[in-house]
Design a protein around this motif. Structure first.
Motif, PDB file in Angstrom:
ATOM      1  N   ILE A  96     -27.341  30.790  35.833  1.00 13.06           N
ATOM      2  CA  ILE A  96     -26.282  31.397  35.544  1.00 13.06           C
ATOM      3  C   ILE A  96     -25.998  31.822  34.402  1.00 13.06           C
ATOM      4  CG2 ILE A  96     -23.741  31.317  36.324  1.00 13.06           C
ATOM      5  CD1 ILE A  96     -24.586  29.405  38.445  1.00 13.06           C
ATOM      6  N   ARG A  97     -25.629  33.084  34.070  1.00 12.75           N
ATOM      7  CA  ARG A  97     -25.105  33.557  32.824  1.00 12.75           C
ATOM      8  C   ARG A  97     -23.665  33.844  33.107  1.00 12.75           C
ATOM      9  NH1 ARG A  97     -29.227  31.419  30.744  1.00 12.75           N
ATOM     10  NH2 ARG A  97     -30.998  32.628  29.646  1.00 12.75           N
ATOM     11  N   SER A  98     -22.768  33.407  32.293  1.00 12.35           N
ATOM     12  CA  SER A  98     -21.444  33.655  32.623  1.00 12.35           C
ATOM     13  C   SER A  98     -20.613  33.987  31.131  1.00 12.35           C
ATOM     14  CB  SER A  98     -20.766  32.491  33.257  1.00 12.35           C
ATOM     15  OG  SER A  98     -19.401  32.358  32.950  1.00 12.35           O
ATOM     16  N   PRO A  99     -19.646  34.849  31.374  1.00 13.96           N
ATOM     17  CA  PRO A  99     -18.739  35.466  30.357  1.00 13.96           C
ATOM     18  C   PRO A  99     -17.476  34.629  30.523  1.00 13.96           C
ATOM     19  CG  PRO A  99     -18.333  36.895  32.255  1.00 13.96           C
ATOM     20  CD  PRO A  99     -19.558  35.726  32.376  1.00 13.96           C
ATOM     21  N   GLY A 100     -17.363  33.788  31.227  1.00 10.37           N
ATOM     22  CA  GLY A 100     -15.890  33.042  31.368  1.00 10.37           C
ATOM     23  C   GLY A 100     -15.041  33.967  31.880  1.00 10.37           C
ATOM     24  N   PHE A 101     -13.871  34.318  31.253  1.00  9.96           N
ATOM     25  CA  PHE A 101     -12.989  35.251  31.584  1.00  9.96           C
ATOM     26  C   PHE A 101     -13.450  36.760  31.080  1.00  9.96           C
ATOM     27  CE2 PHE A 101     -10.806  32.803  28.326  1.00  9.96           C
ATOM     28  CZ  PHE A 101     -10.676  34.074  27.459  1.00  9.96           C
ATOM     29  N   ALA A 102     -13.006  37.979  31.940  1.00  9.23           N
ATOM     30  CA  ALA A 102     -13.287  39.139  31.039  1.00  9.23           C
ATOM     31  C   ALA A 102     -12.156  39.485  30.216  1.00  9.23           C
ATOM     32  CB  ALA A 102     -13.496  40.065  32.062  1.00  9.23           C
ATOM     33  N   LEU A 103     -12.381  40.285  29.279  1.00  8.76           N
ATOM     34  CA  LEU A 103     -11.307  40.807  28.309  1.00  8.76           C
ATOM     35  C   LEU A 103     -10.766  42.222  29.040  1.00  8.76           C
ATOM     36  CD1 LEU A 103     -13.012  40.486  24.612  1.00  8.76           C
ATOM     37  CD2 LEU A 103     -11.566  38.951  26.105  1.00  8.76           C
ATOM     38  N   ARG A 104      -9.642  42.407  28.972  1.00 11.41           N
ATOM     39  CA  ARG A 104      -8.911  43.889  29.366  1.00 11.41           C
ATOM     40  C   ARG A 104      -7.530  43.716  28.704  1.00 11.41           C
ATOM     41  NH1 ARG A 104      -4.708  43.132  33.257  1.00 11.41           N
ATOM     42  NH2 ARG A 104      -4.173  40.945  33.379  1.00 11.41           N
ATOM     43  N   LYS A 105      -7.299  45.049  28.756  1.00 11.61           N
ATOM     44  CA  LYS A 105      -6.007  45.602  27.988  1.00 11.61           C
ATOM     45  C   LYS A 105      -4.798  44.987  28.978  1.00 11.61           C
ATOM     46  CE  LYS A 105      -4.948  48.501  24.758  1.00 11.61           C
ATOM     47  NZ  LYS A 105      -4.949  49.949  24.601  1.00 11.61           N
ATOM     48  N   PRO A 106      -3.757  44.227  28.455  1.00 11.50           N
ATOM     49  CA  PRO A 106      -2.604  43.797  29.187  1.00 11.50           C
ATOM     50  C   PRO A 106      -1.920  45.026  29.792  1.00 11.50           C
ATOM     51  CG  PRO A 106      -2.350  43.116  26.672  1.00 11.50           C
ATOM     52  CD  PRO A 106      -3.644  44.128  27.103  1.00 11.50           C
ATOM     53  N   GLY A 107      -1.881  44.567  31.092  1.00  9.63           N
ATOM     54  CA  GLY A 107      -1.040  45.583  32.075  1.00  9.63           C
ATOM     55  C   GLY A 107      -1.960  46.633  32.867  1.00  9.63           C
ATOM     56  N   THR A 108      -3.252  46.518  32.606  1.00  8.94           N
ATOM     57  CA  THR A 108      -4.143  47.393  33.079  1.00  8.94           C
ATOM     58  C   THR A 108      -4.967  46.687  34.342  1.00  8.94           C
ATOM     59  OG1 THR A 108      -5.990  47.084  31.468  1.00  8.94           O
ATOM     60  CG2 THR A 108      -4.217  48.972  31.320  1.00  8.94           C
ATOM     61  N   TYR A 109      -5.867  47.448  34.813  1.00  5.94           N
ATOM     62  CA  TYR A 109      -6.867  46.715  36.025  1.00  5.94           C
ATOM     63  C   TYR A 109      -7.667  45.620  35.922  1.00  5.94           C
ATOM     64  CZ  TYR A 109     -10.742  46.015  38.916  1.00  5.94           C
ATOM     65  OH  TYR A 109     -11.866  45.550  39.858  1.00  5.94           O
ATOM     66  N   GLY A 110      -7.712  44.743  36.312  1.00  6.19           N
ATOM     67  CA  GLY A 110      -8.375  43.594  36.398  1.00  6.19           C
ATOM     68  C   GLY A 110      -7.830  42.350  36.294  1.00  6.19           C
ATOM     69  N   SER A 111      -6.682  42.075  36.528  1.00  2.00           N
ATOM     70  CA  SER A 111      -6.184  40.725  36.407  1.00  2.00           C
ATOM     71  C   SER A 111      -6.828  39.588  37.123  1.00  2.00           C
ATOM     72  CB  SER A 111      -4.486  40.766  36.768  1.00  2.00           C
ATOM     73  OG  SER A 111      -4.721  40.879  38.380  1.00  2.00           O
ATOM     74  N   PHE A 112      -7.617  39.664  38.131  1.00  2.00           N
ATOM     75  CA  PHE A 112      -8.402  38.509  38.717  1.00  2.00           C
ATOM     76  C   PHE A 112      -9.841  38.254  37.901  1.00  2.00           C
ATOM     77  CE2 PHE A 112     -11.999  40.470  40.740  1.00  2.00           C
ATOM     78  CZ  PHE A 112     -11.592  41.936  40.801  1.00  2.00           C
ATOM     79  N   LEU A 113      -9.917  39.355  36.985  1.00  2.00           N
ATOM     80  CA  LEU A 113     -11.258  39.312  36.367  1.00  2.00           C
ATOM     81  C   LEU A 113     -10.854  38.643  34.778  1.00  2.00           C
ATOM     82  CD1 LEU A 113     -12.708  42.695  36.904  1.00  2.00           C
ATOM     83  CD2 LEU A 113     -13.358  40.572  37.789  1.00  2.00           C
ATOM     84  N   GLY A 114      -9.931  38.912  34.285  1.00  2.00           N
ATOM     85  CA  GLY A 114      -9.649  38.259  33.109  1.00  2.00           C
ATOM     86  C   GLY A 114      -8.409  38.328  32.454  1.00  2.00           C
ATOM     87  N   ARG A 115      -7.979  37.841  31.402  1.00  2.00           N
ATOM     88  CA  ARG A 115      -6.689  37.907  30.951  1.00  2.00           C
ATOM     89  C   ARG A 115      -6.351  39.108  30.063  1.00  2.00           C
ATOM     90  NH1 ARG A 115      -6.840  32.412  27.468  1.00  2.00           N
ATOM     91  NH2 ARG A 115      -7.836  31.686  29.417  1.00  2.00           N
ATOM     92  N   GLY A 116      -5.311  39.794  29.937  1.00  2.42           N
ATOM     93  CA  GLY A 116      -4.950  40.673  29.033  1.00  2.42           C
ATOM     94  C   GLY A 116      -4.681  40.134  27.615  1.00  2.42           C
ATOM     95  N   VAL A 117      -5.422  41.016  26.755  1.00  5.75           N
ATOM     96  CA  VAL A 117      -5.721  40.297  25.257  1.00  5.75           C
ATOM     97  C   VAL A 117      -5.351  41.488  24.520  1.00  5.75           C
ATOM     98  CG1 VAL A 117      -7.084  39.536  23.635  1.00  5.75           C
ATOM     99  CG2 VAL A 117      -7.676  38.966  26.037  1.00  5.75           C
ATOM    100  N   GLU A 118      -4.135  41.287  23.813  1.00 10.05           N
ATOM    101  CA  GLU A 118      -3.776  42.085  22.553  1.00 10.05           C
ATOM    102  C   GLU A 118      -4.836  42.201  21.479  1.00 10.05           C
ATOM    103  OE1 GLU A 118      -1.162  43.961  23.060  1.00 10.05           O
ATOM    104  OE2 GLU A 118       0.033  42.637  24.449  1.00 10.05           O
ATOM    105  N   MET A 119      -4.668  43.444  20.776  1.00  8.23           N
ATOM    106  CA  MET A 119      -5.921  43.681  19.940  1.00  8.23           C
ATOM    107  C   MET A 119      -5.749  42.452  18.669  1.00  8.23           C
ATOM    108  SD  MET A 119      -8.052  45.386  21.076  1.00  8.23           S
ATOM    109  CE  MET A 119      -9.195  45.719  19.887  1.00  8.23           C
TER     110      MET A 119
END
Ligand SMILES: [Zn+2]
Length: 402
Positions: A146-169
């Motif tokens: 298994i290769r894993s990224p842990g949680f995904a990076l995404r812009k806060p308030g946009t799509y993908g809340s179940f995939l990862g946390r919103g990360v401010e730049m």
């Protein structure tokens, strides 16, 4: 049956056909000799002249009869945190460790049962994929690599809340350091929203500016981590490619120009057709698509298949990914459905086998996919000849492991 190759034993496999994932052709083999966990020799017919370096080791002889041996299948995009049956129920299980372990155990068994010996997870906010990678590494669970990224990076308030946390730049550097500390294998970034099933060609908006995405990709690469980008529109794919991502996930509605750029840059594409096509398997009376939605889904699938065909002719590296765990996509069996779609796209079985084995291995950083002396003994066996009919892969029944 999963046979774990013991590096302290010598093995002789008596095989039927042997298909090499690099050449995608049948190689002249009757026996494969394995020592130190590596392929030591491949000999034709009944040739038994090979001598092991240390003949005093225990010898294991396996007669595979008429089974065809080939490199393991690799799924470049799954979500172990989801089961493909019921999103809400799977999410509730994230808080119930025993139930969650039972779910993942069954997903991993289904994965192995289909000859898929390695998967790359697409991330989840709770780090479930990463947690179960460790369970497999420590031997607490049986599963694929298994290769894993842990949680995904995404812009806060946009799509993908179940995939990862919103990360401010301004938290990017700290977050990437945390991922490194968590022991992730790669970084997953959400560049766009998802494809619409209701309106043809519509995809959720791009989340990042070029400057922001460049900073994410450079930050990941500076830490030695490859980057997998969820990008569902051509604009998102362009942005991801220009930032230098290693793999583009989904890529619905991407253009020929983007494919050319992908080939030139050496980025790989994981087209994930089955998460869209699977909804067509559900009848309207069972909550499936009505006629207008069905037409949108069919057009979206057809376009993606046309671009897969084009990608091969342009020399793009294609990896097979199912998005297993997405609605209607089961771990293991979803892979065969994805391969059947590649066949529908017009790819020859040899090309599909290359995508499923060698390309997948390279995307995951595994030295698999080529059957020749010196390579790891990472092999699977199936009944029939998948070069004649790719559906033969359905019969993966006997695995010779890494
Ligand atoms: Zn995904």
């Amino acid at each position: 049956m999963l046979i774990k190759i013991d590096v302290n034993k010598n093995y002789i496999l008596k095989t039927g056909l042997v298909i090499d994932g690099g050449q995608c052709c049948i190689i002249n083999a009757g026996r494969i000799f394995i020592e130190d966990g590596l392929i030591a020799a491949i000999t034709p017919g009944n040739d038994t002249s090979f001598r092991f370096t240390d003949p005093s080791r225990e010898l294991v002889c396996l007669d595979l009869g008429e089974l065809t041996v080939l490199p393991p299948l690799v799924d470049c995009h799954v979500h172990l945190a989801l089961d493909g049956k019921d999103f809400a129920a799977a999410r509730r299980r994230w808080e119930q460790p025993i139930e969650m372990a039972r779910q993942v155990q069954s997903e991993l068994a289904d994965t192995l049962g289909h000859g898929i010996l390695a998967v790359r997870d697409g991330g989840d906010r709770a780090g479930i994929g990463l947690y179960f990678r460790e369970q497999v590494v420590t031997g607490s669970m049986v599963g694929p690599v298994i290769r894993s990224p842990g949680f995904a990076l995404r812009k806060p308030g946009t799509y993908g809340s179940f995939l990862g946390r919103g990360v401010e730049m301004d938290q990017l550097s700290e977050t990437l350091d945390q991922l490194v500390q968590n022991g992730v294998n790669l970084v997953k970034v959400i560049v766009s929203g998802v494809v619409s099933f209701k309106e043809y060609g519509r995809v959720g908006p791009v989340q990042y500016t070029a400057t922001e995405l460049n900073a994410i990709v450079q930050g990941a690469h500076a830490r030695g981590l490859p980057i997998m980008a969820h990008a569902s529109s051509d604009a998102a794919v362009r942005l991801a490619l220009e930032a230098g991502v290693d793999t583009v996930e989904h890529g619905y509605f991407l253009s020929r120009e983007s494919l050319q750029q992908m080939a030139a840059r050496g980025s790989a594409w994981i087209p994930t057709v089955i998460p869209v096509a699977a909804r067509l398997n559900c009848r309207a009376e069972d909550g499936g698509p009505d006629r207008p939605e069905r037409l949108v889904l069919e057009r979206t699938v057809d376009r993606q298949l046309a671009m897969i065909n084009e990608a091969v002719s342009l020399g793009v590296t294609l990896g097979v990914g199912t998005d297993a765990g997405a609605s209607g996509v089961r771990h293991g069996s979803g892979y065969l459905e994805e391969l059947a779609l590649y066949r529908r796209a017009g790819l020859a079985p040899a090309e599909i086998i290359r995508c499923a084995t060698l390309n997948g291995a390279r995307i995951l950083g595994l030295d698999w996919g080529v059957i020749k002396p010196g390579r790891p003994a990472a092999l699977i066996a199936v009944a029939g000849n998948p070069l004649d009919d790719i559906a033969a892969l359905e019969t993966a029944q006997n695995m010779l492991s890494y």
